[in-house]
Write a protein that holds these residues in place. Structure first.
Motif, short mmCIF file in Angstrom:
data_model
loop_
_atom_site.label_atom_id
_atom_site.label_comp_id
_atom_site.label_asym_id
_atom_site.label_seq_id
_atom_site.Cartn_x
_atom_site.Cartn_y
_atom_site.Cartn_z
N GLN A 1 0.72 -1.14 -0.03
CA GLN A 1 0.05 -0.01 0.02
C GLN A 1 0.84 1.38 0.09
O GLN A 1 2.02 1.21 0.81
CB GLN A 1 -0.97 0.21 1.19
N SER A 2 0.46 2.34 -0.73
CA SER A 2 1.00 3.50 -0.70
C SER A 2 0.60 4.35 0.27
O SER A 2 -0.52 4.32 0.71
CB SER A 2 1.00 4.26 -2.09
N LEU A 3 1.50 5.31 0.99
CA LEU A 3 0.93 6.17 2.16
C LEU A 3 0.68 7.52 1.44
O LEU A 3 1.75 8.00 0.53
CB LEU A 3 1.83 6.16 3.19
N HIS B 1 6.61 6.42 2.53
CA HIS B 1 6.00 6.38 1.24
C HIS B 1 5.29 5.21 0.99
O HIS B 1 4.04 5.48 0.31
CB HIS B 1 6.66 6.90 0.03
N ARG B 2 5.50 4.23 1.14
CA ARG B 2 5.03 2.96 0.83
C ARG B 2 5.37 1.85 1.92
O ARG B 2 6.42 1.90 2.33
CB ARG B 2 5.41 2.65 -0.54
N PHE B 3 4.67 0.82 1.91
CA PHE B 3 4.84 -0.24 2.79
C PHE B 3 4.65 -1.76 2.12
O PHE B 3 3.80 -1.67 1.37
CB PHE B 3 4.48 -0.11 4.16
N THR B 4 5.13 -2.72 2.55
CA THR B 4 4.71 -4.07 2.24
C THR B 4 4.72 -5.07 3.49
O THR B 4 5.15 -5.04 4.21
CB THR B 4 5.90 -4.79 1.49
N VAL B 5 3.78 -5.94 3.44
CA VAL B 5 3.57 -6.88 4.31
C VAL B 5 3.47 -8.13 3.92
O VAL B 5 2.70 -8.48 2.98
CB VAL B 5 2.32 -6.53 5.13
#
Length: 256
Positions: A194-196, A224-228
Motif C-alpha cells: 500500500q502507498s501512504l 511513502h509505501r509499505f509491504t506486508v
C-alpha cells in the motif's frame, strides 16, 4: 475473547527509538521485585540497555520535539465541537507536564545511573559475554545475595529515576496507537502493499492477526509505501514460507 497479536513497524527513526525504549521499560517493570537473583539480574541488564539508548544522539531534544508536535496537533482539535474538550484538555496538560522536567533537566538523561558507583562497573562489562559473572563483579554478587527487601529498595529507586523518559514515551506511543481506527484488509497470496498519502506524516503501522492464525506478519517500508508479507513458520530446519490462502487482517496507519 482472545486478544489479537499486533505486529508493529515504525516509519521513522524517532518512533523506532521510542518503541525500543518502551520494550525495555516493560521488560524492566516485569522483573522489578522478582524473587530470585536472576530476575534482579534481568532488571539491571534492562536498565543498562536503556542507558545505551540514552547515549545515542540527543534523546532529550527528540522527546521534546515529539511532545511539542503532538500538543500542537491536538490543540487544533479543540475547535472541533465533536471532540471532548475536557478530555483533550487533560491530555494536553499531561503533555505539558511531562515536557517540563525534560526541558528543565540538567546533564545527560540517566546521568544518575550512569555515575552510580555500584552500577558503573556492571555497565562497563555489560557488552562482554558473561561479563557480570560472580568472580568478575564480587560486589554485584554480594548485592544479589541480599534479601529481596534490600534489593527491591534499590531497584525501585533505579527504575523511578527513568520516569522522566519512561512516562513521555508511554503517553506518546499510546496517543499514536490510538490515532487510527483499524481497517479490515484482504490478501489472496500472503502479500499486501500500500502507498501512504504523502501529505500525512505517518509514524507507525499496526497489523492485527487473530492468535489462532497460522502465520505472522513481516513488515517493511518507509514513509511513502509499505509491504506486508504473511509467512507461515517452517518446520524443523525449514525456512518460513508465504501463505497460499486468502487472509483477512486489520491494518492501522497511525499518525498523530
Amino acid at each position: 475473547m482472545s486478544k489479537p497479536i499486533i505486529y508493529e513497524h515504525p516509519l521513522n527513526e524517532r518512533i523506532r527509538t521510542l518503541l525500543r525504549l518502551e520494550h525495555l521499560f516493560l521488560q524492566a517493570r516485569h522483573f522489578l521485585g522478582g524473587q530470585s537473583s536472576w530476575e534482579s539480574r534481568m532488571l539491571v541488564a534492562s536498565l543498562m540497555e536503556v542507558l545505551d539508548i540514552f547515549s545515542r544522539g540527543d534523546l532529550r531534544t527528540e522527546l521534546l520535539k515529539e511532545l511539542e508536535r503532538a500538543a500542537a496537533n491536538l490543540e487544533r482539535l479543540l475547535e472541533n465541537p465533536a471532540v471532548d474538550g475536557e478530555r483533550l484538555g487533560t491530555v494536553l496538560r499531561a503533555l505539558q507536564g511531562l515536557a517540563t522536567p525534560l526541558r528543565e533537566g540538567a546533564g545527560q538523561l540517566g546521568q544518575a545511573l550512569r555515575e552510580d558507583e555500584f552500577l558503573s562497573p556492571i555497565r562497563q562489562r555489560s557488552n562482554i559475554p558473561g561479563g557480570s559473572c560472580d568472580f568478575d563483579l564480587p560486589l554485584y554478587h554480594r548485592w544479589l545475595s541480599q534479601p529481596l527487601e534490600r534489593r527491591l529498595e534499590d531497584e525501585k529507586a533505579w527504575f523511578a529515576s527513568l520516569d522522566v523518559v519512561r512516562q513521555p514515551v508511554e503517553l506518546l506511543l499510546k496517543l499514536i496507537r490510538n490515532s487510527a481506527e483499524p481497517v479490515r484488509c484482504e490478501t489472496e497470496d500472503g502479500l499486501y502493499q500500500q502507498s501512504l498519502e504523502s501529505g500525512i506524516p505517518f509514524q507507525l503501522l499496526r497489523i492485527a492477526l487473530p492468535p489462532e492464525s497460522d502465520c505472522y506478519a513481516e513488515i517493511s517500508g518507509g514513509k511513502h509505501r509499505f509491504t506486508v508479507r504473511f509467512l507461515r513458520p517452517g518446520g524443523e530446519g525449514e525456512r518460513p514460507r508465504p501463505i497460499d490462502h486468502p487472509l483477512s487482517f486489520k491494518l492501522s496507519t497511525c499518525s498523530l
